[in-house]
Design an enzyme around this catalytic site. Sequence first.
Site, PDB file in Angstrom:
ATOM      1  N   LYS A  22       0.836  -1.212   0.000  1.00  0.00           N
ATOM      2  CA  LYS A  22       0.000   0.000   0.000  1.00  0.00           C
ATOM      3  C   LYS A  22       0.866   1.256   0.000  1.00  0.00           C
ATOM      4  O   LYS A  22       0.645   2.179  -0.788  1.00  0.00           O
ATOM      5  CB  LYS A  22      -0.895  -0.003   1.245  1.00  0.00           C
ATOM      6  CG  LYS A  22      -1.543   1.341   1.517  1.00  0.00           C
ATOM      7  CD  LYS A  22      -2.310   1.373   2.820  1.00  0.00           C
ATOM      8  CE  LYS A  22      -1.494   1.588   4.064  1.00  0.00           C
ATOM      9  NZ  LYS A  22      -1.366   2.961   4.545  1.00  0.00           N
ATOM     10  N   ASN A  23       1.866   1.284   0.901  1.00  0.00           N
ATOM     11  CA  ASN A  23       2.636   2.519   1.054  1.00  0.00           C
ATOM     12  C   ASN A  23       3.651   2.758  -0.062  1.00  0.00           C
ATOM     13  O   ASN A  23       4.349   3.771  -0.080  1.00  0.00           O
ATOM     14  CB  ASN A  23       3.312   2.559   2.427  1.00  0.00           C
ATOM     15  CG  ASN A  23       2.286   2.780   3.525  1.00  0.00           C
ATOM     16  OD1 ASN A  23       1.133   3.123   3.255  1.00  0.00           O
ATOM     17  ND2 ASN A  23       2.696   2.576   4.774  1.00  0.00           N
ATOM     18  N   CYS A 117      -4.494  12.781  13.349  1.00  0.00           N
ATOM     19  CA  CYS A 117      -5.173  11.516  13.110  1.00  0.00           C
ATOM     20  C   CYS A 117      -5.048  10.693  14.380  1.00  0.00           C
ATOM     21  O   CYS A 117      -4.425  11.137  15.337  1.00  0.00           O
ATOM     22  CB  CYS A 117      -4.539  10.784  11.938  1.00  0.00           C
ATOM     23  SG  CYS A 117      -2.886  10.222  12.296  1.00  0.00           S
ATOM     24  N   ARG A 122       0.884  14.538  13.414  1.00  0.00           N
ATOM     25  CA  ARG A 122       1.375  14.376  12.046  1.00  0.00           C
ATOM     26  C   ARG A 122       1.353  15.645  11.193  1.00  0.00           C
ATOM     27  O   ARG A 122       0.641  15.732  10.185  1.00  0.00           O
ATOM     28  CB  ARG A 122       0.605  13.247  11.347  1.00  0.00           C
ATOM     29  CG  ARG A 122       0.853  11.915  12.000  1.00  0.00           C
ATOM     30  CD  ARG A 122       0.047  10.822  11.385  1.00  0.00           C
ATOM     31  NE  ARG A 122       0.670  10.253  10.207  1.00  0.00           N
ATOM     32  CZ  ARG A 122       0.129   9.251   9.510  1.00  0.00           C
ATOM     33  NH1 ARG A 122      -1.020   8.762   9.855  1.00  0.00           N
ATOM     34  NH2 ARG A 122       0.744   8.772   8.470  1.00  0.00           N
ATOM     35  N   ASP A 305       4.858   0.499  11.985  1.00  0.00           N
ATOM     36  CA  ASP A 305       3.687  -0.192  11.424  1.00  0.00           C
ATOM     37  C   ASP A 305       3.610  -1.667  11.827  1.00  0.00           C
ATOM     38  O   ASP A 305       2.637  -2.349  11.501  1.00  0.00           O
ATOM     39  CB  ASP A 305       3.682  -0.082   9.888  1.00  0.00           C
ATOM     40  CG  ASP A 305       3.377   1.329   9.421  1.00  0.00           C
ATOM     41  OD1 ASP A 305       2.890   2.139  10.235  1.00  0.00           O
ATOM     42  OD2 ASP A 305       3.629   1.631   8.240  1.00  0.00           O
ATOM     43  N   ARG A 397      -8.499  -0.529   4.767  1.00  0.00           N
ATOM     44  CA  ARG A 397      -7.710   0.540   4.149  1.00  0.00           C
ATOM     45  C   ARG A 397      -6.374   0.012   3.647  1.00  0.00           C
ATOM     46  O   ARG A 397      -5.828   0.541   2.678  1.00  0.00           O
ATOM     47  CB  ARG A 397      -7.435   1.654   5.169  1.00  0.00           C
ATOM     48  CG  ARG A 397      -8.657   2.461   5.505  1.00  0.00           C
ATOM     49  CD  ARG A 397      -8.291   3.612   6.377  1.00  0.00           C
ATOM     50  NE  ARG A 397      -7.278   4.449   5.719  1.00  0.00           N
ATOM     51  CZ  ARG A 397      -6.815   5.558   6.217  1.00  0.00           C
ATOM     52  NH1 ARG A 397      -7.252   5.988   7.381  1.00  0.00           N
ATOM     53  NH2 ARG A 397      -5.911   6.255   5.577  1.00  0.00           N
TER      54      ARG A 397
HETATM   55  N1  EPU Z   1       6.543  14.626  10.971  1.00  0.00           N
HETATM   56  C1  EPU Z   1       6.661  15.951  11.278  1.00  0.00           C
HETATM   57  N2  EPU Z   1       6.642  16.860  10.252  1.00  0.00           N
HETATM   58  C2  EPU Z   1       6.510  16.495   8.954  1.00  0.00           C
HETATM   59  C3  EPU Z   1       6.388  15.138   8.657  1.00  0.00           C
HETATM   60  C4  EPU Z   1       6.405  14.209   9.685  1.00  0.00           C
HETATM   61  O1  EPU Z   1       6.762  16.318  12.451  1.00  0.00           O
HETATM   62  O2  EPU Z   1       6.502  17.374   8.088  1.00  0.00           O
HETATM   63  C5  EPU Z   1       6.576  13.605  12.055  1.00  0.00           C
HETATM   64  C6  EPU Z   1       5.285  12.828  12.177  1.00  0.00           C
HETATM   65  O3  EPU Z   1       4.320  13.522  12.952  1.00  0.00           O
HETATM   66  C7  EPU Z   1       5.748  11.542  12.800  1.00  0.00           C
HETATM   67  C8  EPU Z   1       7.140  11.341  12.191  1.00  0.00           C
HETATM   68  O4  EPU Z   1       7.530  12.622  11.711  1.00  0.00           O
HETATM   69  O5  EPU Z   1       5.856  11.679  14.176  1.00  0.00           O
HETATM   70  C9  EPU Z   1       7.222  10.341  11.045  1.00  0.00           C
HETATM   71  O6  EPU Z   1       6.162  10.557  10.139  1.00  0.00           O
HETATM   72  P1  EPU Z   1       6.266  10.282   8.587  1.00  0.00           P
HETATM   73  O7  EPU Z   1       6.080  11.577   7.879  1.00  0.00           O
HETATM   74  O8  EPU Z   1       7.455   9.482   8.266  1.00  0.00           O
HETATM   75  O9  EPU Z   1       4.946   9.407   8.345  1.00  0.00           O
HETATM   76  P2  EPU Z   1       4.056   9.478   7.068  1.00  0.00           P
HETATM   77  O10 EPU Z   1       4.897   9.708   5.890  1.00  0.00           O
HETATM   78  O11 EPU Z   1       2.894  10.373   7.303  1.00  0.00           O
HETATM   79  C10 EPU Z   1       4.255   6.938   6.433  1.00  0.00           C
HETATM   80  C11 EPU Z   1       3.319   5.793   6.255  1.00  0.00           C
HETATM   81  C12 EPU Z   1       2.780   5.360   7.614  1.00  0.00           C
HETATM   82  C13 EPU Z   1       3.978   4.969   8.489  1.00  0.00           C
HETATM   83  C14 EPU Z   1       4.972   6.139   8.588  1.00  0.00           C
HETATM   84  C15 EPU Z   1       6.233   5.809   9.353  1.00  0.00           C
HETATM   85  C16 EPU Z   1       2.418   6.152   4.057  1.00  0.00           C
HETATM   86  C17 EPU Z   1       1.253   6.512   3.203  1.00  0.00           C
HETATM   87  N3  EPU Z   1       2.236   6.188   5.377  1.00  0.00           N
HETATM   88  O12 EPU Z   1       3.496   7.979   7.026  1.00  0.00           O
HETATM   89  O13 EPU Z   1       1.958   4.224   7.402  1.00  0.00           O
HETATM   90  O14 EPU Z   1       3.546   4.629   9.779  1.00  0.00           O
HETATM   91  O15 EPU Z   1       5.345   6.558   7.261  1.00  0.00           O
HETATM   92  O16 EPU Z   1       6.881   4.732   8.775  1.00  0.00           O
HETATM   93  O17 EPU Z   1       3.470   5.801   3.551  1.00  0.00           O
HETATM   94  C18 EPU Z   1       0.253   2.683   7.900  1.00  0.00           C
HETATM   95  O18 EPU Z   1       0.474   2.149   6.800  1.00  0.00           O
HETATM   96  O19 EPU Z   1      -0.463   2.157   8.788  1.00  0.00           O
HETATM   97  C19 EPU Z   1       0.866   3.977   8.197  1.00  0.00           C
HETATM   98  C20 EPU Z   1       0.424   4.780   9.161  1.00  0.00           C
END
Ligand code: EPU
Length: 417
Positions: A22-23, A117, A122, A305, A397
């Site tokens: 998915k990701n 969320c 996030r 995850d 999802r």
């Molecule tokens: N963060 C910030 N600022 C930003 C971006 C992130 O503070 O601009 C923080 C977030 O709040 C969090 C940390 O950095 O505490 C890491 O977040 P990240 O941005 O890496 O997460 P994401 O890109 O929103 C993806 C996956 C998630 C997975 C995370 C971590 C996708 C679509 N989603 O989310 O997947 O948990 O990386 O590996 O790729 C899931 O599949 O269940 C899922 C939640």
Amino acid sequence: MDSIVIHGGLPLRGKVAVSGAKNAALPILAATLLASGRHLIHNVPAVQDVKTISKLLTTLGARVTELGGGDVEVDTTGVERFQAPYELVKTMRASVLVLGPLLGRLGKARVSLPGGCAIGARPIDQHLKGLQALGARVELKGGDVSVSGRKLKGTHVYLDMPTVTGTANIMMAAVLAEGETVIDNAACEPEVETLAAALNAMGAGIKGAGTDRIEITGVRTLHGSEFTVIPDRIEAGTLLVAGAISGGEVHVTRCVPENLKAVTAKLREAGLPVEEGDREMRVTGSRPLRAVDIKTAPHPGFATDMQAQLMALMSVSEGVSVITETVFENRFMHVAELKRMGADISVVGNTARVKGVARLSGAPVMATDLRASASLVLAGLVAEGETTVSRVYHLDRGYEGLEKKLAALGARIWRLK
Ligand code: EPU
């Protein structure tokens, strides 16, 4: 609303194939927006989040056709709209992934701010910092974030934390920028690496993806492409835990063992034999299970995850396991539900102390997010009696027919519509 019913206690046995990630599929589908033309993507998982991003691409003017068997064709020739509506963004935070590609292709993008969320606040400040560094103007108004800039210029971006979708967004915007862009402290997840490969298949010049330094040489144009989505490492890990927790023997095929190293290490530490082959893995659910400590971290650390699934496993181990969540500040909602099933868990801050119990008992429980749902299903496999997991739309999802795959391995599990 659907729910899943499980009668626990049966050891799972047999072979199960992993679906596409998915990701990885989400950013790759978003990336097609960058390159006008026809794209053929293979191994796209049939999960709700993919349906949502397909709807979003359609709203923006793309034509998305499901060809069956995991093949999806996206024709992005007609993309001219640049706004991701609130109705879609609020159902899926990953909608923010269109920001980079739309900026690159059309010089502007507008996306409703995703907000918090269930698993944490996030924010997307790092995404915006990167786009701004490339020369985009960023405006926040009416709950939307707008980015604009027709002439993006290569730059150096240092990320405060290795955000996965943030790295993806900046990388996608930089592909058509003039000159070189370097992203330092980039996310190293396999999904970022494969996104870069997909972009390169469209004609981009990206090097170093999969490491913490990504170098992008801007190109003038991109073209249609054909690409295969990598197997879902989190689904593979979840299926391994299913074999382990049920005390059976599960052979997971079409996976990439290399991408599951941290999970494999923890399963072995817990006393579970795990064999790795070429694109396949096998776990034997031996007993007793030893309690092991787990700390989540960006890749190649232990994936957040997989935290909830390992917690389900640890709740029936011998001893005390300390599980520390360092990636998201609020990803322990499964704890209260696991406790309803008899687990002995206490949480202080970002640390859960899991004292293994001899048995869990079936109970009605409620899913609160995708991976929490998976952990409740896993707990249901080992619990005595009947477990009903409600709100399975969370599970849908990101897992393609998880209950069907588990049933095929011998679990007594079914969906109530
Ligand atoms: N963060 C910030 N600022 C930003 C971006 C992130 O503070 O601009 C923080 C977030 O709040 C969090 C940390 O950095 O505490 C890491 O977040 P990240 O941005 O890496 O997460 P994401 O890109 O929103 C993806 C996956 C998630 C997975 C995370 C971590 C996708 C679509 N989603 O989310 O997947 O948990 O990386 O590996 O790729 C899931 O599949 O269940 C899922 C939640």
